[in-house]
Motif scaffolding. Structure first.
Motif, PDB file in Angstrom:
ATOM      1  N   SER A 167     -48.019  88.081  39.074  1.00  0.00           N
ATOM      2  CA  SER A 167     -48.423  89.485  38.988  1.00  0.00           C
ATOM      3  C   SER A 167     -49.351  89.865  40.139  1.00  0.00           C
ATOM      4  CB  SER A 167     -49.106  89.755  37.648  1.00  0.00           C
ATOM      5  OG  SER A 167     -50.216  88.888  37.491  1.00  0.00           O
ATOM      6  N   HIS A 168     -49.726  88.887  40.935  1.00  0.00           N
ATOM      7  CA  HIS A 168     -50.485  89.143  42.162  1.00  0.00           C
ATOM      8  C   HIS A 168     -50.304  87.952  43.112  1.00  0.00           C
ATOM      9  CE1 HIS A 168     -54.326  87.402  39.954  1.00  0.00           C
ATOM     10  NE2 HIS A 168     -53.259  86.707  39.718  1.00  0.00           N
ATOM     11  N   THR A 169     -50.781  88.075  44.355  1.00  0.00           N
ATOM     12  CA  THR A 169     -50.622  86.975  45.311  1.00  0.00           C
ATOM     13  C   THR A 169     -51.802  85.993  45.238  1.00  0.00           C
ATOM     14  OG1 THR A 169     -51.412  88.588  46.940  1.00  0.00           O
ATOM     15  CG2 THR A 169     -49.075  88.014  47.031  1.00  0.00           C
ATOM     16  N   HIS A 207     -45.566  94.872  46.880  1.00  0.00           N
ATOM     17  CA  HIS A 207     -46.017  93.820  47.814  1.00  0.00           C
ATOM     18  C   HIS A 207     -47.538  93.805  47.919  1.00  0.00           C
ATOM     19  CE1 HIS A 207     -41.872  94.672  48.886  1.00  0.00           C
ATOM     20  NE2 HIS A 207     -41.818  93.482  49.456  1.00  0.00           N
ATOM     21  N   GLN A 208     -48.066  92.612  48.055  1.00  0.00           N
ATOM     22  CA  GLN A 208     -49.507  92.478  48.275  1.00  0.00           C
ATOM     23  C   GLN A 208     -49.757  91.577  49.480  1.00  0.00           C
ATOM     24  OE1 GLN A 208     -51.281  90.900  44.650  1.00  0.00           O
ATOM     25  NE2 GLN A 208     -51.832  92.967  43.972  1.00  0.00           N
ATOM     26  N   VAL A 209     -50.926  91.734  50.056  1.00  0.00           N
ATOM     27  CA  VAL A 209     -51.419  90.721  50.999  1.00  0.00           C
ATOM     28  C   VAL A 209     -52.759  90.243  50.461  1.00  0.00           C
ATOM     29  CG1 VAL A 209     -52.265  90.216  53.310  1.00  0.00           C
ATOM     30  CG2 VAL A 209     -50.242  91.645  53.033  1.00  0.00           C
ATOM     31  N   PHE A 247     -65.452  94.478  39.010  1.00  0.00           N
ATOM     32  CA  PHE A 247     -65.354  93.162  38.395  1.00  0.00           C
ATOM     33  C   PHE A 247     -63.965  92.572  38.598  1.00  0.00           C
ATOM     34  CE2 PHE A 247     -63.880  90.429  34.983  1.00  0.00           C
ATOM     35  CZ  PHE A 247     -64.817  89.421  35.051  1.00  0.00           C
ATOM     36  N   PHE A 248     -63.920  91.346  39.106  1.00  0.00           N
ATOM     37  CA  PHE A 248     -62.707  90.530  39.075  1.00  0.00           C
ATOM     38  C   PHE A 248     -63.147  89.157  38.589  1.00  0.00           C
ATOM     39  CE2 PHE A 248     -61.759  93.513  42.602  1.00  0.00           C
ATOM     40  CZ  PHE A 248     -60.603  94.087  42.093  1.00  0.00           C
ATOM     41  N   PRO A 249     -62.344  88.495  37.759  1.00  0.00           N
ATOM     42  CA  PRO A 249     -62.769  87.195  37.226  1.00  0.00           C
ATOM     43  C   PRO A 249     -62.900  86.117  38.307  1.00  0.00           C
ATOM     44  CG  PRO A 249     -60.891  88.089  35.990  1.00  0.00           C
ATOM     45  CD  PRO A 249     -61.049  88.936  37.217  1.00  0.00           C
ATOM     46  N   PHE A 250     -62.144  86.276  39.413  1.00  0.00           N
ATOM     47  CA  PHE A 250     -62.096  85.207  40.421  1.00  0.00           C
ATOM     48  C   PHE A 250     -63.056  85.416  41.575  1.00  0.00           C
ATOM     49  CE2 PHE A 250     -59.159  88.322  42.108  1.00  0.00           C
ATOM     50  CZ  PHE A 250     -58.413  88.709  40.989  1.00  0.00           C
ATOM     51  N   THR A 251     -63.847  86.495  41.524  1.00  0.00           N
ATOM     52  CA  THR A 251     -64.868  86.696  42.567  1.00  0.00           C
ATOM     53  C   THR A 251     -66.188  87.101  41.919  1.00  0.00           C
ATOM     54  OG1 THR A 251     -63.876  88.888  42.839  1.00  0.00           O
ATOM     55  CG2 THR A 251     -63.437  87.293  44.575  1.00  0.00           C
ATOM     56  N   GLU A 252     -67.269  86.753  42.580  1.00  0.00           N
ATOM     57  CA  GLU A 252     -68.598  87.152  42.099  1.00  0.00           C
ATOM     58  C   GLU A 252     -69.583  87.086  43.256  1.00  0.00           C
ATOM     59  OE1 GLU A 252     -69.464  88.492  39.278  1.00  0.00           O
ATOM     60  OE2 GLU A 252     -71.549  88.618  39.962  1.00  0.00           O
ATOM     61  N   LEU A 281     -58.418  98.277  48.542  1.00  0.00           N
ATOM     62  CA  LEU A 281     -58.282  96.860  48.162  1.00  0.00           C
ATOM     63  C   LEU A 281     -59.421  96.402  47.268  1.00  0.00           C
ATOM     64  CD1 LEU A 281     -60.433  95.153  50.176  1.00  0.00           C
ATOM     65  CD2 LEU A 281     -58.630  95.592  51.808  1.00  0.00           C
ATOM     66  N   GLY A 282     -59.233  95.202  46.688  1.00  0.00           N
ATOM     67  CA  GLY A 282     -60.264  94.542  45.909  1.00  0.00           C
ATOM     68  C   GLY A 282     -60.729  93.307  46.656  1.00  0.00           C
ATOM     69  N   ALA A 283     -62.000  92.947  46.481  1.00  0.00           N
ATOM     70  CA  ALA A 283     -62.511  91.812  47.251  1.00  0.00           C
ATOM     71  C   ALA A 283     -63.771  91.247  46.603  1.00  0.00           C
ATOM     72  CB  ALA A 283     -62.827  92.258  48.683  1.00  0.00           C
ATOM     73  N   GLY A 284     -64.248  90.150  47.130  1.00  0.00           N
ATOM     74  CA  GLY A 284     -65.493  89.579  46.631  1.00  0.00           C
ATOM     75  C   GLY A 284     -65.722  88.181  47.170  1.00  0.00           C
ATOM     76  N   LEU A 285     -66.814  87.554  46.709  1.00  0.00           N
ATOM     77  CA  LEU A 285     -67.067  86.155  47.073  1.00  0.00           C
ATOM     78  C   LEU A 285     -66.419  85.264  46.021  1.00  0.00           C
ATOM     79  CD1 LEU A 285     -70.785  86.155  48.325  1.00  0.00           C
ATOM     80  CD2 LEU A 285     -68.656  86.287  49.654  1.00  0.00           C
ATOM     81  N   ALA A 305     -62.681  86.494  49.311  1.00  0.00           N
ATOM     82  CA  ALA A 305     -61.257  86.746  49.080  1.00  0.00           C
ATOM     83  C   ALA A 305     -61.044  88.250  48.963  1.00  0.00           C
ATOM     84  CB  ALA A 305     -60.788  86.051  47.805  1.00  0.00           C
ATOM     85  N   PHE A 306     -59.825  88.668  49.239  1.00  0.00           N
ATOM     86  CA  PHE A 306     -59.492  90.085  49.070  1.00  0.00           C
ATOM     87  C   PHE A 306     -57.990  90.207  48.788  1.00  0.00           C
ATOM     88  CE2 PHE A 306     -59.347  89.001  53.575  1.00  0.00           C
ATOM     89  CZ  PHE A 306     -58.082  89.412  53.942  1.00  0.00           C
ATOM     90  N   GLY A 307     -57.606  91.302  48.188  1.00  0.00           N
ATOM     91  CA  GLY A 307     -56.187  91.531  47.917  1.00  0.00           C
ATOM     92  C   GLY A 307     -55.878  93.007  48.027  1.00  0.00           C
ATOM     93  N   MET A 308     -54.739  93.304  48.669  1.00  0.00           N
ATOM     94  CA  MET A 308     -54.398  94.731  48.852  1.00  0.00           C
ATOM     95  C   MET A 308     -52.919  94.969  48.581  1.00  0.00           C
ATOM     96  SD  MET A 308     -54.418  94.957  52.991  1.00  0.00           S
ATOM     97  CE  MET A 308     -55.649  93.704  53.321  1.00  0.00           C
TER      98      MET A 308
HETATM   99  N1  DAH Z   1     -55.457  90.094  42.613  1.00  0.00           N
HETATM  100  C1  DAH Z   1     -56.035  91.415  42.501  1.00  0.00           C
HETATM  101  C2  DAH Z   1     -55.026  92.382  41.922  1.00  0.00           C
HETATM  102  O1  DAH Z   1     -53.851  92.122  41.994  1.00  0.00           O
HETATM  103  C3  DAH Z   1     -56.481  91.906  43.853  1.00  0.00           C
HETATM  104  C4  DAH Z   1     -57.693  91.147  44.334  1.00  0.00           C
HETATM  105  C5  DAH Z   1     -58.956  91.594  44.058  1.00  0.00           C
HETATM  106  C6  DAH Z   1     -57.504  89.985  45.057  1.00  0.00           C
HETATM  107  C7  DAH Z   1     -60.066  90.913  44.480  1.00  0.00           C
HETATM  108  C8  DAH Z   1     -58.634  89.285  45.502  1.00  0.00           C
HETATM  109  C9  DAH Z   1     -59.905  89.752  45.209  1.00  0.00           C
HETATM  110  O2  DAH Z   1     -58.542  88.154  46.200  1.00  0.00           O
HETATM  111  O3  DAH Z   1     -61.006  89.078  45.634  1.00  0.00           O
HETATM  112  O4  DAH Z   1     -55.401  93.406  41.432  1.00  0.00           O
END
Ligand code: DAH
Length: 337
Positions: A167-169, A207-209, A247-252, A281-285, A305-308
């Motif tokens: 559901s995401h990269t 598509h995501q990067v 908030f994203f579970p995988f970054t803080e 995009l979403g991002a974090g440490l 990390a970031f995702g767009m």
């Molecule tokens: N995986 C997230 C999504 O599909 C996007 C994302 C957000 C990726 C924050 C990241 C991140 O690596 O740090 O909505």
């Protein structure tokens, strides 16, 4: 002058006449003002009365014969051009144009995004579209009760409870961090799937990067620097960026990243909902728990990390207002890029 010899000459000459120009030369040679017939005619007055009539008749016959030969040849040459057109090609006719294909606009934008990060030292890594539940959720610190794990938010493979369409990269973070040792700087382009109803801004496949960087002493300011270079490269040097806490579970800590609206330049318009900002995009440490799951020491290493969404970036960049246009294969749309 030997009239019999002239007949023979005519027979030979006419064989070689294959064009109108050649026929005209032939005609001049025999029937022209200085031609053979004229020459013979000029002899007639010098002959005796008895000879005159017989000779005159011979010259006449020769003249008739020549007219006949020329007439026949003319007919032959007149029909020839038509048959020629039938068998040969018309060089003046326009050719059949070969339509050149081109890359899909999403592929172009995907390539452009990857190229920008390549220039900053990131390498491209890809992962599978069928993913394990572990990589898609657990390894990314997404708890069991998280709503994104529900079947209405993720496509599960029917007979394989632990497999799904990613559901995401982000799961490629888990794969790459397990396989490689830091320092890491990676971007992950690819398709992702969600059971969303299709409308102007949703598609069940898009598509995501993903991007991430892991090393010693990586700070939030590094993330801001890298994403700033990226935003300016895609949208122009005057673009502004802002980070909103999220908030994203995988970054803080985590953030959602906005750019100043490319339509109204931050003034507020219908595209940005009068806010002046567009989320890209979403991002974090990277969360220490993610590092632990993949066997990287969070005391030694930090990372961002970031995702767009690629469709969203492409839509903003080109002013496209309906995501479905990307997937309908309408050449009138695709040819514009
Ligand atoms: N995986 C997230 C999504 O599909 C996007 C994302 C957000 C990726 C924050 C990241 C991140 O690596 O740090 O909505």
């Amino acid at each position: 002058m030997d009239i019999e010899a002239i007949y023979l000459e005519i027979e030979a000459d006419i064989q070689n006449v294959n064009s109108r120009e050649a026929l005209e030369l032939f005609r001049l040679k025999y029937l022209g003002r200085k031609g053979a017939v004229a020459e013979l005619t000029s002899i007639i007055p010098t002959l005796s009365k008895e000879e005159r009539a017989a000779f005159g008749q011979k010259v006449n016959s020769l003249k008739n014969k020549l007219s006949e030969v020329v007439g026949e040849k003319e007919k032959l040459l007149n029909v020839q051009p038509e048959t020629k057109i039938k068998v040969s090609c018309d060089l003046g006719m326009p050719g059949i144009a070969q339509e050149l294909g081109q890359l899909h606009p999403l592929t172009q934008v995907l390539d452009e995004i990857c190229a920008i990060f390549n220039r900053m030292g990131f390498s491209v890594v890809e992962g599978p579209e069928i993913e394990t539940e572990y990589n898609n959720f657990t390894g990314l610190n997404i708890p069991l009760e998280h709503p994104s794990r529900e079947a209405f938010d993720t496509f599960y493979l029917k007979d394989y409870a632990k497999l799904l369409l990613r559901s995401h990269t982000s799961p490629v973070q888990v794969r790459a961090m397990k396989e490689r040792k830091p320092p890491l700087a990676i971007v992950v382009p690819g398709r992702v799937y969600r059971p969303d109803a299709v409308d102007a801004s949703h598609s069940f496949m898009f598509h995501q990067v993903e991007g991430f960087l892991v090393d010693e002493n990586i700070r939030f300011s590094d993330l801001k620097g890298v994403l700033g270079v990226f935003a300016k490269a895609v949208f122009g040097k005057d673009i502004k960026m802002r980070f909103r806490p999220h908030f994203f579970p995988f970054t803080e800590p985590s953030a959602e990243v906005d750019i100043s609206c490319i339509i109204c330049k931050g003034q507020g318009c219908s595209v940005c909902g009068k806010k002046g900002w567009l989320e890209i995009l979403g991002a974090g440490l990277i969360h220490p728990q993610v590092f632990k799951q993949v066997g990287i020491d969070p005391k030694k290493y930090t990372g961002f990390a970031f995702g767009m969404g690629v469709e969203r970036i492409a839509m903003l960049k080109y002013g496209i207002n309906d995501i479905r246009l990307f997937f309908e294969n309408d050449l009138r749309f695709l040819k514009q890029f």
